[in-house]
Scaffold this active site. Structure first.
Site, PDB file in Angstrom:
ATOM      1  N   SER A  18       0.839  -1.204   0.000  1.00  0.00           N
ATOM      2  CA  SER A  18       0.000   0.000   0.000  1.00  0.00           C
ATOM      3  C   SER A  18       0.869   1.247   0.000  1.00  0.00           C
ATOM      4  O   SER A  18       1.611   1.481  -0.947  1.00  0.00           O
ATOM      5  CB  SER A  18      -0.952  -0.033   1.205  1.00  0.00           C
ATOM      6  N   THR A  19       0.813   2.042   1.066  1.00  0.00           N
ATOM      7  CA  THR A  19       1.534   3.315   1.127  1.00  0.00           C
ATOM      8  C   THR A  19       3.021   3.134   0.856  1.00  0.00           C
ATOM      9  O   THR A  19       3.689   2.325   1.498  1.00  0.00           O
ATOM     10  CB  THR A  19       1.356   3.953   2.521  1.00  0.00           C
ATOM     11  N   HIS A  59      -2.929  -1.057  -3.175  1.00  0.00           N
ATOM     12  CA  HIS A  59      -4.126  -0.255  -2.926  1.00  0.00           C
ATOM     13  C   HIS A  59      -4.123   0.987  -3.806  1.00  0.00           C
ATOM     14  O   HIS A  59      -3.272   1.859  -3.663  1.00  0.00           O
ATOM     15  CB  HIS A  59      -4.188   0.163  -1.457  1.00  0.00           C
ATOM     16  N   MET A  69      -0.187   1.187   5.460  1.00  0.00           N
ATOM     17  CA  MET A  69      -0.922   1.432   6.694  1.00  0.00           C
ATOM     18  C   MET A  69      -1.928   0.317   6.953  1.00  0.00           C
ATOM     19  O   MET A  69      -2.388  -0.354   6.026  1.00  0.00           O
ATOM     20  CB  MET A  69      -1.679   2.765   6.604  1.00  0.00           C
ATOM     21  N   ASP A  72      -4.204  -4.864   6.382  1.00  0.00           N
ATOM     22  CA  ASP A  72      -4.626  -5.681   5.253  1.00  0.00           C
ATOM     23  C   ASP A  72      -3.552  -6.710   4.921  1.00  0.00           C
ATOM     24  O   ASP A  72      -2.360  -6.410   4.904  1.00  0.00           O
ATOM     25  CB  ASP A  72      -4.902  -4.805   4.029  1.00  0.00           C
TER      26      ASP A  72
END
Length: 356
Positions: A179-180, A206, A299, A302
């Site tokens: 993600s991030t 994401h 973050m 998940d």
């Protein structure tokens, strides 16, 4: 020397760069309403550069469309002065997606989409506060040199043990949840992955719907590898990298001894769609021990439940190490669940894969 990420004792310092008075005031009011941030604004890139030279900020938000120079050019100039974290404010369009990836490659840690409706405004507020808080807290941990105490026996394992390489060699598929901070990491990893790497890789990054195809196209162009946004019921073939479609979940299904993709329009899992949990769970069911799961920077949590299922089935499970993560949330959650066998940085992950 004190880390630039850290503001004063109680509040993080933010510089908002945007030529729109409305957006400057909106971001300023959202952040200051939390009591966590003190905000300075700059209406042009030239003013922003002056501010950066004179003051230390924990994080900077930058719009793309501005006079004198665009957001990507400004990011590059700021990075010559300071290593302060930068969040890109992006347009929810396909051209906006391409400029966003340029910004991430130039040094932005993440992006957030501009709101165009009341519903999107609420999402914008939530994401803005969440992302800036998370990255500031990560920087604060780096500054105080406090590393999470994690369960024993996951970090420091010998990377190139032949038994580990053999488990990767026997994998039918590799799943990555990220993600991030993910796009630049995946870009570097896939550039370094050997051309004849034989195992298919499925990636949940994401991203919103308009961004995943441009992201896949960009990766394919810069790496000269088979990288594509996934389609439903597509046979999974060796040597290809499949990027989950934004706004849909990605799963793996076995039929007649072959593996196929499934693109599923189901509810969000842990606020995400696509979700790494869905991907990892489906890999555990379809491939069992003949698979590898990798959870990387991001973050939240998940992927932690799905990759635990993979480990219980005997799959090799890997988490990105804290030092190389932009945000350690997803790997940390998986490690704390006991789902992870190896903790490696991205270069070590590629080194392991290239031994196959």
């Amino acid at each position: 020397m004190k880390n630039d990420c850290i503001g004063d004792e109680f509040m993080y310092k933010v510089l908002v760069v945007d030529d729109s008075a409305f957006m400057r005031q909106l971001i300023k009011s959202i952040l200051e309403s939390t009591g966590k941030f003190v905000v300075t604004v700059a209406q042009t890139p030239l003013i922003a550069l002056d501010r950066v030279r004179k003051f230390k900020f924990d994080v900077i938000t930058i719009d793309y469309e501005m006079p004198y120079m665009n957001g990507v050019e400004l990011i590059k100039k700021i990075k010559e002065i300071t290593d302060t974290k930068i969040l890109m404010i992006s347009a929810y369009t396909r051209p906006g997606a391409y400029t966003t990836f340029e910004a991430l490659s130039a040094g932005a840690f993440d992006y957030i989409l501009k709101p165009s409706s009341e519903e999107e405004l609420e999402e914008f507020k939530y994401e803005l506060i969440k992302k800036l808080t998370a990255v500031c807290e990560e920087c604060k941990k780096e500054d105080t040199s406090k590393v999470h105490e994690l369960p024993a026996a996951v970090e420091g394992k010998i990377l190139l043990e032949e038994s580990i390489v053999e488990r990767v060699r026997l994998a039918r598929v590799i799943g990555i949840g990220i993600s991030t901070g993910g796009p630049p990491v995946l870009e570097r990893m896939f550039k370094s992955l050997k051309k004849d790497f034989p195992i298919p890789i499925l990636v949940v990054q994401h991203m919103p719907p308009n961004f995943t195809k441009p992201f896949a196209d960009r990766l394919a162009t810069i790496t000269s590898k088979c990288i594509k946004e996934v389609s439903d019921k597509e046979e999974i073939k060796g040597g290809c990298i499949y990027i989950a479609k934004g706004g849909y979940h990605l799963a793996v299904e076995e039929m007649n001894g072959k593996l196929f993709t499934r693109v599923l329009d189901l509810e969000k899992i842990k606020s995400h769609k696509p979700s790494a949990d869905i991907l990892f769970s489906s890999i555990a069911e379809a491939c069992g021990r003949a698979s590898v799961g990798i959870v990387m920077t991001g973050m939240g949590s998940d992927g932690s439940d799905g990759i635990l299922e993979m480990r219980k089935k005997g799959a090799l499970t890997i988490a990105q190490d804290e030092k190389s993560c932009v945000v350690f949330g997803m790997p940390k959650a998986a490690i704390e669940k006991g789902a992870i066998e190896l903790v490696l940085n991205p270069d070590q992950i590629v080194e392991l894969l290239n031994r196959v």
